[in-house]
Motif scaffolding. Structure first.
Motif, short mmCIF file in Angstrom:
data_model
loop_
_atom_site.label_atom_id
_atom_site.label_comp_id
_atom_site.label_asym_id
_atom_site.label_seq_id
_atom_site.Cartn_x
_atom_site.Cartn_y
_atom_site.Cartn_z
N PRO A 621 -14.20 93.24 -44.98
CA PRO A 621 -13.91 92.49 -44.17
C PRO A 621 -15.42 92.42 -42.95
CG PRO A 621 -12.46 93.81 -43.90
CD PRO A 621 -12.81 94.43 -44.47
N SER A 622 -15.87 90.52 -42.99
CA SER A 622 -16.38 90.25 -41.84
C SER A 622 -15.80 90.53 -40.33
CB SER A 622 -17.68 89.58 -42.36
OG SER A 622 -18.15 89.45 -43.36
N PHE A 623 -15.00 89.63 -40.72
CA PHE A 623 -13.27 89.20 -39.89
C PHE A 623 -12.47 90.48 -39.73
CE2 PHE A 623 -15.12 84.95 -41.23
CZ PHE A 623 -15.20 84.64 -40.82
N THR A 624 -12.47 91.67 -38.86
CA THR A 624 -11.98 92.80 -38.73
C THR A 624 -11.01 92.29 -37.85
OG1 THR A 624 -13.92 93.38 -36.99
CG2 THR A 624 -13.96 94.00 -39.13
N TYR A 625 -10.36 93.49 -37.59
CA TYR A 625 -9.16 93.30 -36.53
C TYR A 625 -9.96 93.72 -35.02
CZ TYR A 625 -5.48 92.56 -40.43
OH TYR A 625 -4.87 91.69 -40.74
N PRO A 626 -9.14 93.57 -33.76
CA PRO A 626 -8.34 93.02 -34.28
C PRO A 626 -8.35 91.26 -34.34
CG PRO A 626 -8.72 94.09 -31.85
CD PRO A 626 -9.67 94.45 -33.06
N TYR A 627 -7.03 90.37 -34.28
CA TYR A 627 -7.29 89.52 -35.12
C TYR A 627 -7.70 89.04 -33.94
CZ TYR A 627 -5.63 84.93 -37.17
OH TYR A 627 -5.57 83.37 -37.25
#
Length: 690
Positions: A621-627
């Motif tokens: 994912p490009s949008f990783t955690y933390p949210y």
């Protein structure tokens, strides 16, 4: 070193005998043996299922193509441990014995095989060398070790002396009739898998009655597929080859009931169309008995054989023939006499009572049979009601009583999952009384989000959401179908408008389809006063979805997966790969798996679309955690940017069918395992929806 010569010779000798065994009596009185009379069988696993599990993009096609199915032989080839299930008369034993015979008689050459009734033909291939078959008929009450010793004395010693371990040969252990052990079949399968683990050169093929084994939780490592009925093209080809019959010209054996292999044989011998099993049985019986007295004697004999009163297993060895003739015998008996054996062996006797009901249809005795089925208490009544639902022919007070039993089966999670699935389909046809658009209230606040059980879901951290409401169930075919009917939007679902699938999740829809539905439902529910003017219907964000699924459950550690019901996997809690459906089912069939806020089907069933972005790379994912508030909730992202999917689906194992695993798909992608559920929240939460 090779497999001991004595062992190889014993295996070959037993398997060769199968080829000469009589299989099919032909209309001219001759008999086809297994070698010449076998019809290749297909299973409920398609080429599309294997290729990205049916994943499609909107631009790929406007309509799904007809399914192209694998053969039973090919799934044996592709799976080291396999359970093949089928109804009585579906050809399980015939397939197993033919496989054993062919493996010791020169193997398989690639041959063209019809894969559907739409003209798809592909060669059937077997590319495994030196496979030695051991056919083992399962007997109730016996362990695997005892069954093996009874079948081939000395096998255990041969496996343990090192000779087999050093060989290039493979032993194919064929366990036929695993349903004979009842629930003990699960232990038998686990014993076989343990044997396989100790001896890597062993492969496993188990065969069982679908109505029994579909209720078993599948042991890890065992794959299950169902045998399909015979295609029309298979029947035409077989009749022409074996008996010189032109089924199209004669009208023989192309009816619905003749798709069952045993009933196909009866219809062909008796010269019947095969529209019903009873007509096929009667025409066959007339041909083989010759007179009414002999016919009645054979029916009584079949009943005695089915009840275990006969010691000779060779008397009418085909169970389906026994069942159909036993039903004819019971047509002259009291209803209680017919129901009694069903109470003790429902899987064996349910087909008998259904055939009996077909013979009694429209009479007072048919009503008496139904009344007897739904009298009593406990699971007996529920199981009787499930069978009665197949028998009753029209609405009325009696059907209302049966519908209440079906609802209890679903709501209480009673009986087995396949039995509940059957109850759900029947309720769909009659009208499911549940509010399948009901909502759950989910309180806002800070909660644990994420997990270290998969890198894409890590790290676990605290996240914050506001109050919202979410669908108790995924959006169903009935609800989504109303949207389609009103808007005319294209929908590529092959069963979206099927009567018995109205209460199953809507699938084969893109992220944009799901969003369009939410827009439509917003207007509809505002007009109805179900939501306020400042509220909208939309998809859940990733944090909202996980909050609804896991509630306040903490992170239990790097090796512990969080499920809606807790941190320990539960059998019969989710329509996941372990359930063995390989398809969606009526929503709410797994009440043991409800989330802390009462939501159903948040593990397994369908991957559920969310608003949150993933990125362009399928693996990472490009949008990783933390949210974070970093644009991952943008509604106008490019078509190449994948959106989050959550919850797993019917083909996901327990590692993915959980609260924290993250899936993704392009917004224009769709397949039969993707669905969604709705959220009600204030329009301003994500800067508006439209």
């Amino acid at each position: 070193m090779t497999v001991p010569t004595v062992l190889r010779a014993a295996l070959f000798s037993k398997a060769r005998e199968f080829g000469l065994a009589p299989l099919l009596s032909l209309p001219d009185g001759s008999v086809a043996d297994l070698q010449t009379g076998y019809i290749p069988l297909l299973v409920n696993f398609s080429f599309e299922d294997k290729a990205a599990k049916g994943l499609r993009k909107l631009k790929d096609q406007t309509e799904p193509e007809p399914a192209v199915y694998f053969s039973a032989l090919e799934v044996v080839r592709d799976n080291p441990a396999l359970l093949l299930s089928g109804e009585t008369g579906s050809g399980k034993t015939t397939f197993a014995k033919h496989l054993a015979f062919r493996l010791v008689s020169g193997g398989y050459s690639p041959l063209p095989l019809s894969r559907n009734d739409h003209g798809a033909v592909h060669s059937e291939n077997w590319d495994l060398d030196d496979v030695l078959p051991l056919y083992v008929p399962v007997v109730a009450g016996k362990t695997l070790a005892t069954l093996l010793e009874d079948t081939l004395p000395g096998l255990a010693r041969a496996l343990s002396d090192g000779a087999c371990a050093a060989s290039d040969a493979t032993l194919l252990l064929i366990l036929d009739g695993v349903e004979a052990t009842g629930t003990g079949g699960i232990s038998l399968l686990n014993e076989a898998l343990l044997l396989q683990a100790h001896h890597p050169g062993v492969r496993l093929l188990a065969l069982g009655e679908a109505s029994v084994v579909k209720g078993w939780p599948m042991p890890q490592g065992l794959v299950r597929h169902d045998l399909l009925p015979l295609l029309g093209v298979q029947r035409r080809q077989a009749a022409a080859k074996l008996a010189g019959l032109d089924l199209e010209a004669t009208g023989i054996a192309l009816g619905t009931a003749a798709a069952n292999p045993a009933q196909f044989a009866m219809a062909m011998i008796g010269g019947d169309a095969g529209e019903t099993a009873e007509a096929a049985a009667d025409s066959w019986l007339l041909k083989v008995a010759g007179d009414k007295q002999t016919a009645n004697f054979l029916c009584g004999l079949a009943f005695d054989a089915l009840t275990g009163k006969l010691d000779d297993p060779g008397v009418m060895p085909v169970s389906r023939v026994r069942q159909l003739l036993a039903a004819r015998h019971l047509a002259s008996q009291a209803a209680e006499e017919a129901v009694r054996p069903f109470r003790t062996e429902p899987a064996l006797w349910a087909p008998v009572l259904k055939s009996l009901a077909a013979r009694l249809s429209g009479s007072d005795r048919a009503v008496s049979l139904i009344e007897a089925l739904i009298s009593g208490e406990g699971d007996d009544v529920l199981r009787g009601g499930l069978l009665a639902a197949d028998i009753i022919t029209g609405p009325g007070a009696l059907r209302d009583r049966i519908a209440a039993l079906l609802l209890a089966i679903i709501g209480d999670g009673a009986l087995t999952a396949p039995e509940r699935e059957k109850a759900g389909r029947k309720l769909s046809v009659w009208g499911d009384p549940r509010d399948l658009e009901a909502l759950a209230d989910v309180p806002g606040g800070s909660f644990t989000f994420g997990s270290n059980t998969h890198p894409n879901s890590a790290p676990p951290h605290r996240a914050v959401v506001g109050d919202f409401r979410i669908g108790l169930y995924p959006v169903t075919n009935a609800s989504y179908g109303t949207f389609i009917a009103e808007t005319g939007r294209p929908w590529r679902s092959p069963d979206g408008f099927s009567e018995d699938r109205r209460n199953a999740p809507a699938t084969d829809l893109t992220w944009r389809d799901a969003c369009a539905y939410c827009d439509w439902l917003t207007d509809r529910w505002r007009d109805a006063g179900r939501i306020r003017a400042d509220e909208i219907v939309r998809l859940p964000s990733e944090t909202e979805w996980e909050r609804a699924a896991r509630g306040d459950q903490p992170d239990y550690g790097d090796e512990t997966i969080v499920y809606p019901w807790g941190n320990i996997w539960r059998d019969d809690a989710a329509n996941s790969e372990e359930a063995g459906f390989n398809n969606t089912c009526t929503v709410g069939l797994f009440p043991k798996g409800r989330s802390p806020y009462g939501c159903y089907d948040m593990a397994g069933q369908v991957w559920e679309w969310g608003t949150t972005l993933w990125g362009e790379d399928m693996a990472t994912p490009s949008f990783t955690y933390p949210y974070a508030d970093d644009g991952r909730e943008a509604l106008d992202a490019a078509p190449s940017i994948r959106r989050i999917l959550r919850g797993g689906c019917f083909s996901s194992g327990k590692l993915k069918a959980c609260c924290t695993y993250r899936g993704s798909l392009e917004p224009d992608g769709f397949w039969r395992g993707n669905g969604f559920r709705i959220v009600i929240a204030k329009a301003a939460r994500h800067g508006g929806w439209r």
